[in-house]
Design an enzyme around this catalytic site. Sequence first.
Site, PDB file in Angstrom:
ATOM      1  N   ASP A  69      -8.599 -11.803   3.967  1.00  0.00           N
ATOM      2  CA  ASP A  69      -7.563 -10.948   4.550  1.00  0.00           C
ATOM      3  C   ASP A  69      -7.782 -10.756   6.060  1.00  0.00           C
ATOM      4  O   ASP A  69      -8.928 -10.764   6.532  1.00  0.00           O
ATOM      5  CB  ASP A  69      -7.614  -9.596   3.817  1.00  0.00           C
ATOM      6  CG  ASP A  69      -6.315  -8.839   3.920  1.00  0.00           C
ATOM      7  OD1 ASP A  69      -5.313  -9.426   4.341  1.00  0.00           O
ATOM      8  OD2 ASP A  69      -6.307  -7.638   3.557  1.00  0.00           O
ATOM      9  N   HIS A  70      -6.705 -10.581   6.798  1.00  0.00           N
ATOM     10  CA  HIS A  70      -6.736 -10.296   8.241  1.00  0.00           C
ATOM     11  C   HIS A  70      -7.835 -11.058   8.984  1.00  0.00           C
ATOM     12  O   HIS A  70      -8.806 -10.469   9.471  1.00  0.00           O
ATOM     13  CB  HIS A  70      -6.851  -8.785   8.489  1.00  0.00           C
ATOM     14  CG  HIS A  70      -5.629  -8.057   8.012  1.00  0.00           C
ATOM     15  ND1 HIS A  70      -4.397  -8.229   8.598  1.00  0.00           N
ATOM     16  CD2 HIS A  70      -5.443  -7.186   6.990  1.00  0.00           C
ATOM     17  CE1 HIS A  70      -3.491  -7.485   7.956  1.00  0.00           C
ATOM     18  NE2 HIS A  70      -4.096  -6.854   6.976  1.00  0.00           N
ATOM     19  N   HIS A  93       2.103  -5.873   3.596  1.00  0.00           N
ATOM     20  CA  HIS A  93       0.817  -5.218   3.897  1.00  0.00           C
ATOM     21  C   HIS A  93       1.045  -3.713   3.938  1.00  0.00           C
ATOM     22  O   HIS A  93       2.183  -3.241   3.993  1.00  0.00           O
ATOM     23  CB  HIS A  93       0.283  -5.714   5.241  1.00  0.00           C
ATOM     24  CG  HIS A  93      -0.378  -7.051   5.147  1.00  0.00           C
ATOM     25  ND1 HIS A  93      -1.743  -7.204   5.114  1.00  0.00           N
ATOM     26  CD2 HIS A  93       0.150  -8.293   5.027  1.00  0.00           C
ATOM     27  CE1 HIS A  93      -2.028  -8.486   5.012  1.00  0.00           C
ATOM     28  NE2 HIS A  93      -0.897  -9.176   4.955  1.00  0.00           N
TER      29      HIS A  93
HETATM   30  O1  G3H Z   1      -4.507  -5.923   4.091  1.00  0.00           O
HETATM   31  C1  G3H Z   1      -4.664  -4.798   3.559  1.00  0.00           C
HETATM   32  C2  G3H Z   1      -3.525  -3.965   3.329  1.00  0.00           C
HETATM   33  O2  G3H Z   1      -2.451  -4.264   4.098  1.00  0.00           O
HETATM   34  C3  G3H Z   1      -3.789  -2.579   2.903  1.00  0.00           C
HETATM   35  O3  G3H Z   1      -2.987  -1.570   3.466  1.00  0.00           O
HETATM   36  O4  G3H Z   1      -4.560   0.313   3.231  1.00  0.00           O
HETATM   37  O5  G3H Z   1      -2.147   0.722   3.628  1.00  0.00           O
HETATM   38  O6  G3H Z   1      -2.939  -0.160   1.454  1.00  0.00           O
HETATM   39  P1  G3H Z   1      -3.166  -0.075   2.912  1.00  0.00           P
HETATM   40 ZN    ZN Z   2      -3.053  -5.692   5.716  1.00  0.00          ZN
END
Ligand code: G3H
Ligand code: ZN
Length: 309
Positions: free
Chosen positions: A91-92, A224
């Site tokens: 992720d990211h 997200h």
């Molecule tokens: O990549 C992770 C998410 O976009 C999590 O977002 O913490 O608002 O659920 P959130």
């Molecule tokens: Zn995210």
Amino acid sequence: MTATGTLRNTSTNTLRDVLTRLEKERAGLGHFNVSDQVLLKAVVAAVAETKLPVVIGGSEGEREFFGVRQLAALVKSEREESDLPIFLNADHTHSLAKAIEAAKAGFDAVTIDFSALPFEENVARTKETVEAIRAINPAILAEGEIGDIGTGSEIKETAQGGKLTTPEEARQFVEATGIDNLAPAVGNMHGMLKSMVQGKAKKHLDLERISQIKQAAGVFLTLHGGSGTDDEHFRKAIAAGINIIHINTELRVAWRESLDKSLARDSIEVVPYKILRPVVDSVKQVVSSRLRLFQRQTVRRDAVESAIA
Ligand code: G3H
Ligand code: ZN
């Protein structure tokens, strides 16, 4: 007959296969971030309970804490032992080197995130990364991001995020980068406000914008910043074209609250697995309930226009 979204035998199904099938069923795929083995165990337990497919996510910070290869090895071992549909996303990911590292470690997907850069630079670096990770694993799912939805799965004082993604930007970005799925800004935001943690406020999405972006981009869409979103908006967003939903802060809140409670229960308890067992259970409940919500087909895409009117 299997429940909607239920899938077994991951050895014959790639993440792309699962997404294609869920899209036909108008169901969403839950993506849950993990920082440690307690959270990982909770997500795996939710998959075992619901028999629904899931993506486990590790951001750069989460991967650094866990270990990139260690996280990949644990997920692989869970998947093999249970034969349940568990996939893994980097992720990211903010650099080519980290994306390559994850692809080499066996991740099924990479969220390539150069969204903080100007559009043209985002396009160039995303395209370069897509090509590099596909050279390592042609089946890998490459996600790209545009727009500003704030950073950090944390509890926040004020709302973050900027302007929404336009359908034209989405079309251009997908065409120029060759990504498999797009993460747009559609009223979503990373993290939760205190009022959301208390259940007094909810995030609301621009459902019409999601529909327009889906039409223009023609690829899978990822939402997200899912924590704290109104349930009905989740359902309508899936009907409008969202395929993957990321949830992190809700799990972290459940982790923290249940850990505090567990520690307070007995001040001389020092056995980690006795303290942590209720934490796994609390986080599992959050994951299971989100998974069940995302697979419920209460809104059809052709009905979404009236739903968003
Ligand atoms: O990549 C992770 C998410 O976009 C999590 O977002 O913490 O608002 O659920 P959130
Ligand atoms: Zn995210």
